[in-house]
Write a protein that holds these residues in place. Structure first.
Motif, PDB file in Angstrom:
ATOM      1  N   VAL A   1       0.839  -1.205   0.000  1.00  0.00           N
ATOM      2  CA  VAL A   1       0.000   0.000   0.000  1.00  0.00           C
ATOM      3  C   VAL A   1       0.870   1.250   0.000  1.00  0.00           C
ATOM      4  CG1 VAL A   1      -1.642   1.336   1.377  1.00  0.00           C
ATOM      5  CG2 VAL A   1      -1.975  -1.125   1.099  1.00  0.00           C
ATOM      6  N   LEU A   2       1.936   1.230   0.784  1.00  0.00           N
ATOM      7  CA  LEU A   2       2.794   2.402   0.943  1.00  0.00           C
ATOM      8  C   LEU A   2       3.793   2.589  -0.200  1.00  0.00           C
ATOM      9  CD1 LEU A   2       3.521   1.894   4.738  1.00  0.00           C
ATOM     10  CD2 LEU A   2       2.394   3.919   3.764  1.00  0.00           C
ATOM     11  N   ARG A   3       4.154   1.519  -0.877  1.00  0.00           N
ATOM     12  CA  ARG A   3       5.266   1.517  -1.824  1.00  0.00           C
ATOM     13  C   ARG A   3       5.257   2.673  -2.825  1.00  0.00           C
ATOM     14  NH1 ARG A   3       8.659  -2.592  -3.834  1.00  0.00           N
ATOM     15  NH2 ARG A   3       7.485  -4.157  -2.648  1.00  0.00           N
ATOM     16  N   PRO A   4       4.119   3.024  -3.451  1.00  0.00           N
ATOM     17  CA  PRO A   4       4.184   4.094  -4.464  1.00  0.00           C
ATOM     18  C   PRO A   4       4.318   5.504  -3.897  1.00  0.00           C
ATOM     19  CG  PRO A   4       2.284   2.620  -4.803  1.00  0.00           C
ATOM     20  CD  PRO A   4       2.796   2.377  -3.424  1.00  0.00           C
ATOM     21  N   TYR A   5       4.261   5.642  -2.552  1.00  0.00           N
ATOM     22  CA  TYR A   5       4.112   6.979  -1.976  1.00  0.00           C
ATOM     23  C   TYR A   5       5.188   7.389  -0.975  1.00  0.00           C
ATOM     24  CZ  TYR A   5      -0.517   6.468  -4.023  1.00  0.00           C
ATOM     25  OH  TYR A   5      -1.548   6.270  -4.904  1.00  0.00           O
ATOM     26  N   VAL A   6       5.906   6.444  -0.398  1.00  0.00           N
ATOM     27  CA  VAL A   6       6.902   6.803   0.617  1.00  0.00           C
ATOM     28  C   VAL A   6       8.282   6.321   0.182  1.00  0.00           C
ATOM     29  CG1 VAL A   6       5.193   6.696   2.476  1.00  0.00           C
ATOM     30  CG2 VAL A   6       6.609   4.681   1.988  1.00  0.00           C
ATOM     31  N   ARG A   7       9.305   6.872   0.807  1.00  0.00           N
ATOM     32  CA  ARG A   7      10.660   6.502   0.405  1.00  0.00           C
ATOM     33  C   ARG A   7      10.944   5.031   0.748  1.00  0.00           C
ATOM     34  NH1 ARG A   7      11.212   9.967   4.656  1.00  0.00           N
ATOM     35  NH2 ARG A   7      11.999   9.042   6.593  1.00  0.00           N
ATOM     36  N   GLU A   8      11.916   4.492   0.043  1.00  0.00           N
ATOM     37  CA  GLU A   8      12.257   3.079   0.149  1.00  0.00           C
ATOM     38  C   GLU A   8      12.610   2.684   1.575  1.00  0.00           C
ATOM     39  OE1 GLU A   8      13.319  -0.916  -0.852  1.00  0.00           O
ATOM     40  OE2 GLU A   8      11.897   0.575  -1.591  1.00  0.00           O
ATOM     41  N   GLN A   9      13.250   3.536   2.309  1.00  0.00           N
ATOM     42  CA  GLN A   9      13.621   3.252   3.696  1.00  0.00           C
ATOM     43  C   GLN A   9      12.398   2.830   4.508  1.00  0.00           C
ATOM     44  OE1 GLN A   9      14.576   6.785   5.886  1.00  0.00           O
ATOM     45  NE2 GLN A   9      15.862   5.707   7.382  1.00  0.00           N
ATOM     46  N   CYS A  10      11.334   3.602   4.413  1.00  0.00           N
ATOM     47  CA  CYS A  10      10.120   3.311   5.191  1.00  0.00           C
ATOM     48  C   CYS A  10       9.403   2.081   4.655  1.00  0.00           C
ATOM     49  CB  CYS A  10       9.191   4.524   5.164  1.00  0.00           C
ATOM     50  SG  CYS A  10       9.899   5.999   5.928  1.00  0.00           S
TER      51      CYS A  10
ATOM     52  N   ASP B   1       6.696   8.607  -7.785  1.00  0.00           N
ATOM     53  CA  ASP B   1       7.520   9.775  -8.087  1.00  0.00           C
ATOM     54  C   ASP B   1       8.891   9.607  -7.431  1.00  0.00           C
ATOM     55  OD1 ASP B   1       8.713  12.243  -8.403  1.00  0.00           O
ATOM     56  OD2 ASP B   1       6.952  13.397  -7.796  1.00  0.00           O
ATOM     57  N   PRO B   2       9.970   9.559  -8.214  1.00  0.00           N
ATOM     58  CA  PRO B   2      11.301   9.388  -7.623  1.00  0.00           C
ATOM     59  C   PRO B   2      11.656  10.475  -6.611  1.00  0.00           C
ATOM     60  CG  PRO B   2      11.372   9.074  -9.997  1.00  0.00           C
ATOM     61  CD  PRO B   2      10.013   9.624  -9.684  1.00  0.00           C
ATOM     62  N   ALA B   3      11.049  11.628  -6.747  1.00  0.00           N
ATOM     63  CA  ALA B   3      11.335  12.709  -5.794  1.00  0.00           C
ATOM     64  C   ALA B   3      11.007  12.291  -4.372  1.00  0.00           C
ATOM     65  CB  ALA B   3      10.541  13.962  -6.167  1.00  0.00           C
ATOM     66  N   PHE B   4      10.038  11.401  -4.206  1.00  0.00           N
ATOM     67  CA  PHE B   4       9.681  10.899  -2.883  1.00  0.00           C
ATOM     68  C   PHE B   4      10.301   9.524  -2.620  1.00  0.00           C
ATOM     69  CE2 PHE B   4       6.109  13.755  -3.972  1.00  0.00           C
ATOM     70  CZ  PHE B   4       6.247  14.656  -2.926  1.00  0.00           C
ATOM     71  N   LEU B   5      10.197   8.624  -3.584  1.00  0.00           N
ATOM     72  CA  LEU B   5      10.659   7.251  -3.362  1.00  0.00           C
ATOM     73  C   LEU B   5      12.160   7.182  -3.161  1.00  0.00           C
ATOM     74  CD1 LEU B   5       8.558   5.145  -5.896  1.00  0.00           C
ATOM     75  CD2 LEU B   5       7.885   6.188  -3.725  1.00  0.00           C
ATOM     76  N   GLU B   6      12.889   8.064  -3.827  1.00  0.00           N
ATOM     77  CA  GLU B   6      14.347   8.041  -3.744  1.00  0.00           C
ATOM     78  C   GLU B   6      14.894   9.179  -2.890  1.00  0.00           C
ATOM     79  OE1 GLU B   6      15.743   8.007  -7.775  1.00  0.00           O
ATOM     80  OE2 GLU B   6      14.433   6.326  -8.338  1.00  0.00           O
ATOM     81  N   SER B   7      14.035   9.769  -2.081  1.00  0.00           N
ATOM     82  CA  SER B   7      14.488  10.862  -1.223  1.00  0.00           C
ATOM     83  C   SER B   7      15.425  10.334  -0.140  1.00  0.00           C
ATOM     84  CB  SER B   7      13.298  11.573  -0.580  1.00  0.00           C
ATOM     85  OG  SER B   7      12.500  10.679   0.176  1.00  0.00           O
ATOM     86  N   ALA B   8      16.183  11.226   0.458  1.00  0.00           N
ATOM     87  CA  ALA B   8      17.224  10.837   1.416  1.00  0.00           C
ATOM     88  C   ALA B   8      16.634  10.148   2.642  1.00  0.00           C
ATOM     89  CB  ALA B   8      18.005  12.076   1.848  1.00  0.00           C
ATOM     90  N   ASP B   9      17.357   9.155   3.123  1.00  0.00           N
ATOM     91  CA  ASP B   9      16.957   8.478   4.357  1.00  0.00           C
ATOM     92  C   ASP B   9      16.897   9.481   5.509  1.00  0.00           C
ATOM     93  OD1 ASP B   9      17.093   6.202   2.832  1.00  0.00           O
ATOM     94  OD2 ASP B   9      19.003   5.526   3.655  1.00  0.00           O
ATOM     95  N   GLN B  10      15.981   9.216   6.434  1.00  0.00           N
ATOM     96  CA  GLN B  10      15.822  10.093   7.587  1.00  0.00           C
ATOM     97  C   GLN B  10      15.871   9.264   8.875  1.00  0.00           C
ATOM     98  OE1 GLN B  10      15.636  13.452   7.388  1.00  0.00           O
ATOM     99  NE2 GLN B  10      15.860  13.251   5.162  1.00  0.00           N
TER     100      GLN B  10
END
Length: 212
Positions: free
Chosen positions: A104-113, A189-198
């Motif tokens: 469910v989350l995959r298309p919307y949050v960064r890979e870390q989460c 959107d790579p801008a979110f999926l590939e955003s920096a780890d937090q």
């Protein structure tokens, strides 16, 4: 179809017989339907109260407590929404609820989460696997992965600690704007999926949130 008529359903009964008009029509409907994803997820959160019982809190209560702990730790929106939704698969996919939530989350949050939510079920076994004949060390198969420590911290700080009926969890209404914000993003959107780890914990942000 004659000029000026409006479609209310496709013309085909087999997908291979559809034409451009049919699929453009469906694409518009799909885009409109996707805009309601956040609302449907929030309703599904309410349904968690009908899920697995036996704990001192409901599954909704557990989810709210997990998200509240994330919020109070200063976590960013991807972490908070992931914490809120991490068990949303409990009703429909009890055998792989973690993978369900991660999908469910995959298309919307960064890979870390996404990765942490997908693997949290295996990591949680360290707390109880030995009591039920399971593999308490199942998490070790991921040792060395870049998100291993994040998942261990997610479970220790937020997930396994969130079964306390006395904890003052924030209500679902508090998190609704965050869910709407995340699921209003352009999917994949790579801008979110590939955003920096937090980090999970931001002490400065946590202090501001508590004081505010």
């Amino acid at each position: 179809m004659e000029w000026g008529q409006t479609m209310d359903q496709v013309k085909f009964v087999r997908m291979k017989d559809g034409d451009q008009e049919d699929y453009e029509f469906l694409s518009r409907h799909e885009a409109e339907f996707m805009q309601g994803t956040a609302g449907r997820l929030l309703q599904a959160m309410q349904d968690l109260d009908e899920s697995l019982s036996g704990y001192q809190v409901t599954r909704l209560g557990h989810s709210l407590q997990t998200a509240t702990r994330a919020w109070r730790d200063g976590a960013d929106i991807d972490w908070v929404v992931s914490a809120l939704l991490h068990d949303i698969g409990d009703i429909y996919a009890p055998c792989n609820h973690d993978e369900y939530a991660a999908t469910v989350l995959r298309p919307y949050v960064r890979e870390q989460c996404r990765w942490v939510v997908e693997k949290h079920g295996d990591f949680q076994l360290i707390y109880y696997g030995h009591h039920i004949g399971g593999n308490s060390d199942k998490r070790n198969r991921y040792r060395g992965h870049r998100y291993f420590d994040d998942c261990a911290e997610f479970c220790e700080r937020w997930d396994q600690a969130s079964f306390d009926p006395e904890y003052d969890s924030l209500p679902l209404s508090f998190f609704e704007p965050m869910v709407h914000e995340v699921f209003a993003r352009v999917p994949h959107d790579p801008a979110f999926l590939e955003s920096a780890d937090q980090p999970l914990v931001d002490p400065a942000m946590a202090a501001r949130r508590v004081s505010g």
